[in-house]
Structure formats: structure tokens, C-alpha cells
Write a protein that holds these residues in place. Sequence first.
Motif, PDB file in Angstrom:
ATOM      1  N   LYS A 136      -0.535  31.836  -0.539  1.00 20.23           N
ATOM      2  CA  LYS A 136      -0.173  32.117  -1.508  1.00 20.23           C
ATOM      3  C   LYS A 136      -0.043  31.142  -3.062  1.00 20.23           C
ATOM      4  CE  LYS A 136       4.007  33.103  -3.272  1.00 20.23           C
ATOM      5  NZ  LYS A 136       5.597  34.985  -4.696  1.00 20.23           N
ATOM      6  N   ASN A 137       0.032  29.444  -2.596  1.00 20.19           N
ATOM      7  CA  ASN A 137      -0.558  28.791  -3.686  1.00 20.19           C
ATOM      8  C   ASN A 137      -1.269  28.556  -3.417  1.00 20.19           C
ATOM      9  OD1 ASN A 137       2.735  28.737  -4.616  1.00 20.19           O
ATOM     10  ND2 ASN A 137       3.036  27.096  -3.157  1.00 20.19           N
ATOM     11  N   VAL A 138      -1.850  27.963  -2.592  1.00 21.32           N
ATOM     12  CA  VAL A 138      -3.334  27.815  -1.994  1.00 21.32           C
ATOM     13  C   VAL A 138      -4.391  28.812  -2.764  1.00 21.32           C
ATOM     14  CG1 VAL A 138      -5.462  27.211  -1.196  1.00 21.32           C
ATOM     15  CG2 VAL A 138      -3.567  26.240  -0.728  1.00 21.32           C
ATOM     16  N   LEU A 139      -3.917  30.109  -2.360  1.00 25.30           N
ATOM     17  CA  LEU A 139      -4.766  31.185  -3.110  1.00 25.30           C
ATOM     18  C   LEU A 139      -4.788  31.041  -4.481  1.00 25.30           C
ATOM     19  CD1 LEU A 139      -6.975  33.608  -2.377  1.00 25.30           C
ATOM     20  CD2 LEU A 139      -3.932  35.044  -1.888  1.00 25.30           C
ATOM     21  N   LYS A 140      -3.603  30.571  -5.010  1.00 26.14           N
ATOM     22  CA  LYS A 140      -3.224  31.069  -6.783  1.00 26.14           C
ATOM     23  C   LYS A 140      -4.309  29.907  -7.066  1.00 26.14           C
ATOM     24  CE  LYS A 140       0.918  33.282  -7.634  1.00 26.14           C
ATOM     25  NZ  LYS A 140       2.207  32.623  -8.073  1.00 26.14           N
ATOM     26  N   LYS A 141      -4.620  29.191  -7.198  1.00 26.28           N
ATOM     27  CA  LYS A 141      -4.879  27.497  -7.032  1.00 26.28           C
ATOM     28  C   LYS A 141      -6.542  28.000  -7.345  1.00 26.28           C
ATOM     29  CE  LYS A 141      -1.884  23.869  -6.433  1.00 26.28           C
ATOM     30  NZ  LYS A 141      -1.900  22.905  -5.265  1.00 26.28           N
TER      31      LYS A 141
ATOM     32  N   ILE B  16      -3.444  41.408  -1.682  1.00 28.24           N
ATOM     33  CA  ILE B  16      -4.326  42.179  -2.031  1.00 28.24           C
ATOM     34  C   ILE B  16      -5.433  41.959  -3.166  1.00 28.24           C
ATOM     35  CG2 ILE B  16      -5.022  44.398  -2.604  1.00 28.24           C
ATOM     36  CD1 ILE B  16      -2.590  45.600  -0.414  1.00 28.24           C
ATOM     37  N   GLU B  17      -4.306  41.617  -4.306  1.00 27.80           N
ATOM     38  CA  GLU B  17      -5.326  41.808  -5.520  1.00 27.80           C
ATOM     39  C   GLU B  17      -5.734  40.527  -5.487  1.00 27.80           C
ATOM     40  OE1 GLU B  17      -2.471  42.354  -8.956  1.00 27.80           O
ATOM     41  OE2 GLU B  17      -4.078  41.576 -10.502  1.00 27.80           O
ATOM     42  N   GLN B  18      -5.034  39.552  -4.971  1.00 25.34           N
ATOM     43  CA  GLN B  18      -5.789  37.749  -5.275  1.00 25.34           C
ATOM     44  C   GLN B  18      -6.499  38.196  -4.432  1.00 25.34           C
ATOM     45  OE1 GLN B  18      -1.613  35.481  -5.161  1.00 25.34           O
ATOM     46  NE2 GLN B  18      -1.707  36.311  -7.316  1.00 25.34           N
ATOM     47  N   SER B 127      -3.014  20.121  -3.424  1.00 20.44           N
ATOM     48  CA  SER B 127      -2.011  20.880  -2.512  1.00 20.44           C
ATOM     49  C   SER B 127      -2.232  19.930  -1.387  1.00 20.44           C
ATOM     50  CB  SER B 127      -3.075  22.476  -1.543  1.00 20.44           C
ATOM     51  OG  SER B 127      -3.531  23.236  -3.198  1.00 20.44           O
ATOM     52  N   ASP B 128      -0.892  20.096  -0.853  1.00 19.15           N
ATOM     53  CA  ASP B 128      -0.680  18.508   1.031  1.00 19.15           C
ATOM     54  C   ASP B 128      -1.740  19.662   1.990  1.00 19.15           C
ATOM     55  OD1 ASP B 128       0.739  20.400   1.661  1.00 19.15           O
ATOM     56  OD2 ASP B 128       2.110  19.389   0.629  1.00 19.15           O
ATOM     57  N   SER B 129      -2.300  18.626   2.739  1.00 22.48           N
ATOM     58  CA  SER B 129      -2.728  19.137   3.795  1.00 22.48           C
ATOM     59  C   SER B 129      -2.067  20.220   5.047  1.00 22.48           C
ATOM     60  CB  SER B 129      -2.942  17.974   4.805  1.00 22.48           C
ATOM     61  OG  SER B 129      -1.479  17.832   5.114  1.00 22.48           O
ATOM     62  N   ASP B 130      -0.503  20.050   5.073  1.00 20.59           N
ATOM     63  CA  ASP B 130      -0.104  21.293   5.655  1.00 20.59           C
ATOM     64  C   ASP B 130      -0.126  22.722   4.547  1.00 20.59           C
ATOM     65  OD1 ASP B 130       1.886  21.627   7.387  1.00 20.59           O
ATOM     66  OD2 ASP B 130       3.031  23.044   5.600  1.00 20.59           O
ATOM     67  N   SER B 131       0.061  22.511   3.522  1.00 19.46           N
ATOM     68  CA  SER B 131      -0.135  24.017   2.761  1.00 19.46           C
ATOM     69  C   SER B 131      -1.611  24.320   2.858  1.00 19.46           C
ATOM     70  CB  SER B 131       0.092  23.713   1.077  1.00 19.46           C
ATOM     71  OG  SER B 131       0.834  22.989   0.655  1.00 19.46           O
ATOM     72  N   VAL B 132      -2.912  23.368   2.825  1.00 22.83           N
ATOM     73  CA  VAL B 132      -4.226  23.806   3.548  1.00 22.83           C
ATOM     74  C   VAL B 132      -4.618  24.205   4.699  1.00 22.83           C
ATOM     75  CG1 VAL B 132      -6.225  22.962   3.577  1.00 22.83           C
ATOM     76  CG2 VAL B 132      -5.180  22.386   1.990  1.00 22.83           C
TER      77      VAL B 132
END
Lengths: 145, 145
Positions: A136-141, B16-18, B127-132
Motif C-alpha cells: 500500500k505504501n509503495v503504491l501510494k508513493k 482497486i482505485e489506486q 522506500s526501504d528494500s524490504d518494502s520494495v
Amino acid sequence: MRDLLYLKDDQIKDFIEQIFYAYRETYSDPKKILKKYSFGTAHHRAIHLIERHEGLTVSDLLSRLKITKQSLNRVLRDLIENKTILLKKGEIDSRQRQIYLNEKGKKLFEEIFLEQKKRIYNALKSSDSDSVLKFKNVLKKIINE
Amino acid sequence: MRDLLYLKDDQIKDFIEQIFYAYRETYSDPKKILKKYSFGTAHHRAIHLIERHEGLTVSDLLSRLKITKQSLNRVLRDLIENKTILLKKGEIDSRQRQIYLNEKGKKLFEEIFLEQKKRIYNALKSSDSDSVLKFKNVLKKIINE
DNA sequence: TGTTTTGGGTCAGTTATATTGACATATCTA
DNA sequence: TAGATATGTCAATATAACTGACCCAAAACA
């Protein structure tokens, strides 16, 4: 300097490709249902945004869809004619129109969503909550939200 | 039973929106560049896939784009005429055509990508690598990869 | 108060991208 | 050799967008 592997061009190119697939698949799933009502994806996007932001104005909807008002008007006319949505005069500014789903529209939304939900639900249920949060956070960014 | 908050309908509706916004924005960024060459997003998607999967066949490309061959043919004709791509007879099966970017096509791809990259790069670098990694994994699940 | 701006609606014409259906050709496979 | 497959093409149509020109009513402003 850190070797930011995840910022390498190939990774970014993959994301660009996958975002395309994700969008296309997500919005393809309910096409059969839409066809029953003679609606297309343009109607679907409008219905979705109206459900998520009930009472939004025409210009709100325009800026979310980023299409011209002439384009949107075709869609809204169809939806009004079909009694899927209704427009009310703005309470504060009576030039504005606030858009709502009526009962028929809510049912149609549910029917569409039930179909469309499956893909996302299946992806999320096999992911842990941290993954979902980070997704969600990456998508938001990406969308600068 | 666990309370799977992240599987709630509202969360799914947000996704779905994002996903719509992410796709639209990602593919809107290079439209000005494409216009210079009288190309549209259909050409862009084809160019992107050809760069990512050099030498892919027409039917490979068709199944990635999920459009009809008549639709794809218009796009390929434009790209061939413009000397952006070239088609070679398949080495094993000479009925097939393998598609490549030529030098002009590679330059065009780079020009497009440079523009399109910004959005994704900016999202990833904060974002950090884990997020990615987790973003990638959820995205893959959405497209059943 | 009178003028300008804003929010919304509409007409008309055009463009981009996709569709369906039919058919042609070359090449591969059984 | 007969059929299946990969590709290409013609024609008509559908969908969703665009540009540009105008209109009205209501709000905002000077």
C-alpha cells in the motif's frame, strides 16, 4: 555507497510492465457483468469512484478520472438514464452537482465488486499484513498520495 | 480467528482505485514524447514489451498485450514504417516473426523510459528494500505471476 | 449592483484503440 | 499430402477519448 539493487533500471522496467498487467487484469474481470448492462470500463471507473466518494461533485469526479467533461458527460448520461446514479444540487454551492449511487447503482456496484474483489483478495490472503501494508505504501508513493 | 483487517472490503476497494491511478499516471508521463513521434500509449506498451523481451514472437506479444492481432497489426505497421522495430523470420519456425527494436527504437525507448522512470524511481528511493520486495511480491500475486 | 468567474451541460466533429468476422498465405506437423 | 498453425490483411463497427465552440445559472467580486 549502498548498492541499491532495487533501484536498478531492470527492476523499474519490470514494475512498469507489471503495473500495466495489474491494472488490465483488475479491470477486465468484471467486463461480462458490465456488458449485461451495456456499460464499459469507463462506466465502471465512474461507478467505483462514486461509491468510494459518495456525494462527490462533477468536478471532483473529473479530477479523479482526468478526462474531459464531454467524455464524462456521456458516461454520466448513460448512468442517469439507467437509474444507476442520481445527481443532487450542491447544498452549499447550488451550481455544483453531487453524485450518488441509488439503490440500483449500489446493487450493480456490489455485483461488479464481488467479481473484481476475487483477484485482489486472493493476492492479499496469501500475503502477510506487513506485505500488504508495504504494498500500500509503495503504491501510494507511486501515485503521490 | 484472526481479524484480517487488511482483507476488509474497504481496503480492497482502495487498492482497486489506486491501481487505476498508478497505471494511468505511469503511462501518462511519457505521452508528450510519444506525440512527437505520432505514437500513442498502444505503441508505448508494444515498445516496452519488445524491449523487455527482445526477439519475442508476434503471438508472444499478443498474449502479453491481450488484444486482437488486427489491433496489434496497426501498431506494428506504424512502428515498422517509422523504423522503430524490425521483424525477422523465426529461426526455428519460419512462420513466426521475431520482433526487435532497431537503433532508432532503442533510442526512443530510452527517451520514453527516462521520463517514465522518474515516478517509479522516486517512489522506490523513499522506500526501504524490504518494502520494495514486498510490493513486488504482492503485485506479482495480483497478476498471478 | 453590475460584471466577471465558475460549475456544469451540450453540440459537432475527430482521433485512438479496440472489436468481430472473413479470408489469404506460408510453413509446420502428422 | 491433409490439416493445423502463425501471421497478415480488408472491412465494418464499438468504445472512449479528444478539441473547440457555446450556453445557462449561480457565485464571487469590484
